[in-house]
Design a protein around this motif. Structure first.
Motif, PDB file in Angstrom:
ATOM      1  N   ILE A 192       0.981  -1.270  -0.106  1.00 59.25           N
ATOM      2  CA  ILE A 192       0.082  -0.027  -0.136  1.00 59.25           C
ATOM      3  C   ILE A 192       0.868   1.431  -0.131  1.00 59.25           C
ATOM      4  CG2 ILE A 192      -1.666   1.175   1.316  1.00 59.25           C
ATOM      5  CD1 ILE A 192      -2.677  -1.271   2.313  1.00 59.25           C
ATOM      6  N   HIS A 193       0.758   2.197  -1.091  1.00 57.41           N
ATOM      7  CA  HIS A 193       1.579   3.184  -0.972  1.00 57.41           C
ATOM      8  C   HIS A 193       0.578   4.450  -1.102  1.00 57.41           C
ATOM      9  CE1 HIS A 193       4.350   0.727  -3.856  1.00 57.41           C
ATOM     10  NE2 HIS A 193       3.197   0.203  -3.995  1.00 57.41           N
ATOM     11  N   GLY A 194       1.154   5.493  -0.008  1.00 59.57           N
ATOM     12  CA  GLY A 194       0.714   6.854  -0.297  1.00 59.57           C
ATOM     13  C   GLY A 194      -0.665   7.004   0.808  1.00 59.57           C
ATOM     14  N   SER A 195      -1.339   5.970   1.165  1.00 61.88           N
ATOM     15  CA  SER A 195      -2.356   6.384   1.925  1.00 61.88           C
ATOM     16  C   SER A 195      -2.137   7.251   3.275  1.00 61.88           C
ATOM     17  CB  SER A 195      -3.272   5.129   2.533  1.00 61.88           C
ATOM     18  OG  SER A 195      -2.662   4.286   3.399  1.00 61.88           O
ATOM     19  N   TRP A 196      -0.862   7.022   3.783  1.00 62.34           N
ATOM     20  CA  TRP A 196      -0.512   7.848   5.121  1.00 62.34           C
ATOM     21  C   TRP A 196      -0.616   9.345   4.708  1.00 62.34           C
ATOM     22  CZ3 TRP A 196       3.823  10.939   5.652  1.00 62.34           C
ATOM     23  CH2 TRP A 196       4.821  10.853   4.567  1.00 62.34           C
ATOM     24  N   ARG A 197      -0.528   9.542   3.513  1.00 64.82           N
ATOM     25  CA  ARG A 197      -0.077  11.038   3.293  1.00 64.82           C
ATOM     26  C   ARG A 197      -1.571  11.667   3.427  1.00 64.82           C
ATOM     27  NH1 ARG A 197       4.530  12.461   1.100  1.00 64.82           N
ATOM     28  NH2 ARG A 197       5.920  10.887   0.411  1.00 64.82           N
ATOM     29  N   LEU A 198      -2.576  10.901   3.298  1.00 65.49           N
ATOM     30  CA  LEU A 198      -3.883  11.479   3.515  1.00 65.49           C
ATOM     31  C   LEU A 198      -4.063  11.974   4.926  1.00 65.49           C
ATOM     32  CD1 LEU A 198      -6.742   9.314   1.820  1.00 65.49           C
ATOM     33  CD2 LEU A 198      -6.316  11.442   1.259  1.00 65.49           C
ATOM     34  N   VAL A 199      -3.370  11.321   5.883  1.00 73.15           N
ATOM     35  CA  VAL A 199      -3.623  11.562   7.247  1.00 73.15           C
ATOM     36  C   VAL A 199      -2.340  12.448   7.898  1.00 73.15           C
ATOM     37  CG1 VAL A 199      -5.394  10.085   7.652  1.00 73.15           C
ATOM     38  CG2 VAL A 199      -3.055   9.277   7.784  1.00 73.15           C
TER      39      VAL A 199
END
Length: 242
Positions: A192-199
Motif C-alpha cells: 500500500i503506497h501513499g495512504s499515510w499522506r492523507l492523514v
C-alpha cells in the motif's frame, strides 16, 4: 497547497463519509435478514465502493494494481502493510471476489454506524489485544470459516498503522495461527503506497490531491517454509515494492 485544499475539502468528505455510514447501517440489517451472509456481504461491498468514491472529493488519485489471476476457489491470506484507515474500503471493494475478511480490534464493534455492524456480523475476527487467549481463539474461528467457505483474510502484520509510511517489523503470530488451520491457503503480499499522506496532518485537515496505490505482489505457497520465513518473504516483497 495539499493542506490548504484539505481545509476546504475535508468537511465535505467527512459529511459524505458519515452520511454513507448512517444510510447503510439499516441497509446492512435488511440485507442480512433477507439475504443472509451473502446478501449482507453485497451490501458491504456497495458501501465500500461509495466510501472509496469519497476519496475523489479530496482530489485523491486511486489505483489498484493486480496483474495476477488469483483463484476464487481456495482461501487466500493477503499480507499487507498498513498506513491508515483509508486502506480498508479499497481492500474490501477491490478484493470482493475473494470474500476478504479482517482481523479487527474488538473496540470497533460498538458505536460506529455500519462499521460496527459489519464487524459483528461480517465473519471476521474481533480481537481483544489485552486478552491473548481470546485473540488466538477468534483468529482460529476465522481460519475455520476460511477453510469451510473458501474465504480469504487480509492481515496487517505490523499490528498498527504506520503514520509516516515507514514499515514496522512484521509479527509472525497472526499469519502463523491462520496457516496452522488453513495450510493450503495462497499467500499474497499487498503493498500500500501513499495512504499515510492523507492523514499526515492528522484527522483535520486531510491532505488533498494524494496518489494512493494498492499493489498486489507475486503470490507464493507455504511449501516447506517456516512461519518466520513466510512472513519475512512477504515483508521483503512489500518493502521492495515501496
Amino acid at each position: 497547497m495539499n493542506k490548504l485544499f484539505g481545509y476546504l475539502l475535508t468537511p465535505i468528505h467527512y459529511l459524505l463519509f458519515g452520511m454513507l455510514l448512517l444510510l447503510f447501517h439499516p441497509i446492512q440489517w435488511i440485507c442480512l435478514k433477507l439475504g443472509g451472509q451473502e446478501g449482507h456481504k453485497k451490501s458491504v461491498d456497495v458501501l465500500n465502493f461509495f466510501l472509496l468514491a469519497t476519496y475523489y472529493v479530496l482530489g485523491s488519485r486511486i489505483k489498484f494494481k493486480n496483474p495476477y489471476n488469483l483463484p476464487t476457489n481456495r482461501p487466500i491470506i493477503f499480507i499487507a502493510n498498513h498506513q491508515s484507515m483509508y486502506d480498508i474500503p479499497a481492500l474490501i471493494w477491490f478484493l470482493r471476489s475473494y470474500h476478504a475478511k479482517f482481523i479487527s480490534k474488538i473496540e470497533l464493534t460498538k458505536g460506529i454506524p455500519s462499521i460496527s455492524f459489519n464487524l459483528k456480523y461480517g465473519g471476521g475476527a474481533n480481537i481483544d489485544r489485552k486478552d491473548s487467549k481470546q485473540a488466538v481463539s477468534e483468529i482460529i474461528k476465522l481460519a475455520e470459516r476460511m477453510k469451510k467457505f473458501n474465504w480469504s483474510t487480509v492481515i496487517f502484520p505490523e499490528g498498527t498503522r504506520s503514520k509516516n509510511g515507514q514499515m514496522k517489523p512484521f509479527a509472525v503470530g497472526g499469519v502463523a495461527t491462520l496457516l496452522k488451520k488453513v495450510p493450503d491457503a495462497l499467500l499474497v503480499p499487498i503493498a500500500i503506497h501513499g495512504s499515510w499522506r492523507l492523514v499526515q496532518y492528522g484527522k483535520f485537515p486531510l491532505s488533498a490531491g494524494q496518489k494512493i496505490i494498492w499493489e498486489v505482489l507475486e503470490p507464493f505457497e507455504l511449501g516447506n517454509k517456516t512461519m518466520e520465513e513466510i512472513v519475512e518473504a512477504a515483508e521483503k516483497a512489500i518493502s521492495k515494492a515501496l
